[in-house]
Design a protein around this motif. Sequence first.
Motif, PDB file in Angstrom:
ATOM      1  N   LEU A   1      41.489  41.492  41.782  1.00 42.61           N
ATOM      2  CA  LEU A   1      40.572  42.282  41.027  1.00 42.61           C
ATOM      3  C   LEU A   1      39.683  41.269  40.170  1.00 42.61           C
TER       4      LEU A   1
ATOM      5  N   THR B   1      36.511  43.466  45.735  1.00 48.23           N
ATOM      6  CA  THR B   1      35.884  44.953  45.432  1.00 48.23           C
ATOM      7  C   THR B   1      36.651  45.943  46.413  1.00 48.23           C
TER       8      THR B   1
ATOM      9  N   GLN C   1      39.958  46.201  46.175  1.00 50.43           N
ATOM     10  CA  GLN C   1      41.111  46.757  45.564  1.00 50.43           C
ATOM     11  C   GLN C   1      40.505  47.532  44.435  1.00 50.43           C
ATOM     12  N   ASP C   2      41.686  48.720  44.055  1.00 48.90           N
ATOM     13  CA  ASP C   2      41.327  49.598  43.144  1.00 48.90           C
ATOM     14  C   ASP C   2      42.331  49.454  42.004  1.00 48.90           C
TER      15      ASP C   2
ATOM     16  N   GLU D   1      45.410  51.689  42.060  1.00 46.75           N
ATOM     17  CA  GLU D   1      46.627  51.195  42.832  1.00 46.75           C
ATOM     18  C   GLU D   1      47.389  50.275  42.087  1.00 46.75           C
TER      19      GLU D   1
END
Length: 602
Positions: free
Chosen positions: A61, A66, A68-69, A72
Motif C-alpha cells: 500500500l 491500488t 490492496q485495501d 484487509e
Amino acid sequence: MFRSGQLFSFLVVVVAIASLGPLLYLHQLWLVEGANYSQLITRLSTVREGVAEAHLWTEELITGDTTQDIAEVQERFSDAHLATAEFLDFLPEKGGGVISKVVDGIPIDEHVQLLAQEIVSLEEAADARLAARAVSGAGSESDITFDSIYKRVLEKTRLIESTVVDHQQRATERNLRNHRLTLLIWAATLAGTALTLLVLRSRQQTMEDEKRLMESRFQEAQKLESLGVLAGGIAHDFNNLLQAISGNASLLLHDTTLPEKIRDQVLEIDGGAQKASELTSQMLAYAGKGRLNEVVVLFDSMVEEIATLVRLSVPKTVPVLYDLKASGACLRCNQTQVQQVVMNLVINAAEASQDDPQPVEVMTYSRTFEAPELIDSVSTAEMCEPGEYVVFEVQDHGTGMSDETLERCFEPFFSTKFTGRGLGLAAVHGIVRAHQGLLKVSTELGKGTNFQVYLPRCFEDPDVRDVVTSVPTYSGIGRKVLVIDDDPLVRKIMVRMLKRIGYEVVSEESGEKGIECLTEFDGKFHVVIVDMEMPGKNGLAVGKIIRERWSHLPLVLSSGYSQDLIQDGGPFDAFIQKPYSLTSMATTVNSVALDANGLSSP
C-alpha cells in the motif's frame, strides 16, 4: 466342580475385558492431547500468517499498489489478535503442562502476552506509516521501526512454537512408553486369561474323561457282576449234578470185585467229573465265590499237557503249530484257569481260520518288560510291575476283527458267533487280570488276529502233586448220621456213601424237616450233614438252630460253593465241597463224628 469352573472362567474373561479399559483410556488421552497440541500450533500459525500478510500488504500500500485495501490489513491484524487470545485461553486447558515452561527466565504465558503487545505495536506502526505514506517509504525511520517490530513478532512466535513442539515430542515419547507398557500388561493379562482358560478346559476335559472312565468301569462292574451271578448259580447247580457222577464213580472204584476193564472206564468217568469240578471251581472263583488254588507249574509242560485236548476241540482242517521256548519258566497260577486261557484263545483262533485253513501258531517264551511297554495293553493289573514275564502268544491268519468288534470283544455275553455265549474272552480277560498279568491284542480285518498274554514269571520250583489212592479205612459202624439236603439225587448218593462206610443214615429234604427229625430222635445222632442252599431255611440258619438246641452235635456243611464264602464264623465243625469222593466224605465225616458211645472220635 464343573459349575464353579465355569464361573471362574467367566470371571477371568471379565477381567481380561476390563483390563482393556485402561489401554483404551490412555490411548484416548493420547489422541486428545495430540489434538490439543495441534490446536495450539494452529493458533500460532494463524498469528504468524496474519502478521506476515499484514506486513506485506502494508508495504504494498505504501508503494502505491491500488489492488490492496487497508481494510484487509486491519482484518489480518484482527485475525492475529484473535488467534493470540485463543492460544492464551487454550494454554492452561490444552497445553499439557506447557504453561509451566520457563524460556529465557520468562514463563511461556508471559511470552504470549508480550507477543500480543508486540502485535499491537506492529499494528500501530502500520497505521502510522499508512497515514504518512509520503515519508514512510523504504529506508525511512518508520520503515525501520516497522520491520524491527515485525521481526520481534516472528521471533516470539517461533520461540513459543518451538517450546510447544518440544513439549509435545516429550509428551509423545512419554505416552508411547506408557502405551507400550499398558499394551504389554494387557497382552500379559490376555495371555494369562488364555492360559487359564486352557488349563480350565484341560481340567474339564480330564474330569469328563474321568467321569466317562468311571461310568465305563461301573458298567463293566455291572456286567461282571451279572456274569458272576450267572456263573455262580450255574457252578453251584452243576456241582450238585457232578456229585451224583463223582460219588457213584467213587463207590464203584472202591468195589474190589469190579472187573479191571470196567474199572478203567469208571476211572475215565471219575477223571472227567474231576476236570468238570475244576471248571466249576474256576467259575466260582471268577464269580467271586471262591478263592484261587495256586500252584507253581512249568508253563511249557502245562501247555503240552492240554495239547491233545486242544487238538480234539479245534476243527480238524486247521493245524495248530507249537513253538514252546519258555523252557524252565514257571508260573504261580491257578492251573485250571490258565489252561482255560490257552484253550479259549487257541480254539477261537482255529475257528476264525476255518474258511481259509492256515496254521494257528502257538508260541511261548520269556521276556523282560520295562514300565512303558506294560502300558499299551487291554488288561493291566493294578499291581503289575516291570520284570520277567512268561509270554503266551496265539497268531491266526483268519477273518480278523473290525474296530467295533475289537472294542467289545471282552464284554461278557458279546459274541459274533451264531452259537457263541460271549463268555470265552471275558473269562480270559478276568483270569489274566486275576493273575497280575497283561493282555494285548492286534488285529486286521481279513488278515488275522494276534493275542499275547503276559504272566509274571515265578522262580520257585514246580509243585509235585501227590496222588491219593488209598481206600478209606474209617468205619461208621454203630453210629448214626442225619443228612439234610433238598436235592434228591445228592441225598441218594450221600446215603450210599455213608452206608458204604458203615453209618446208619437218616435223610431229610429240608431244614424244617431235619429239625423235626432231630426233635423226634431227641438229637441222638453222631453227626449231622447240612446242605447250604435249600428252600426255606438255608444251611446257615439250620446250623445255628441245631447248635443252639443240641450243642453237642458235630455239624458238617456241604455246598457247591467254596468254604471261603459261607463258613466264615459259622456254627459248623467241618466243610465239604461238592462234588466229593468217598474218600473225602469218609475223611471229613469221621474227623468230627462222635464215637459210638457218644464221645468224640480220636
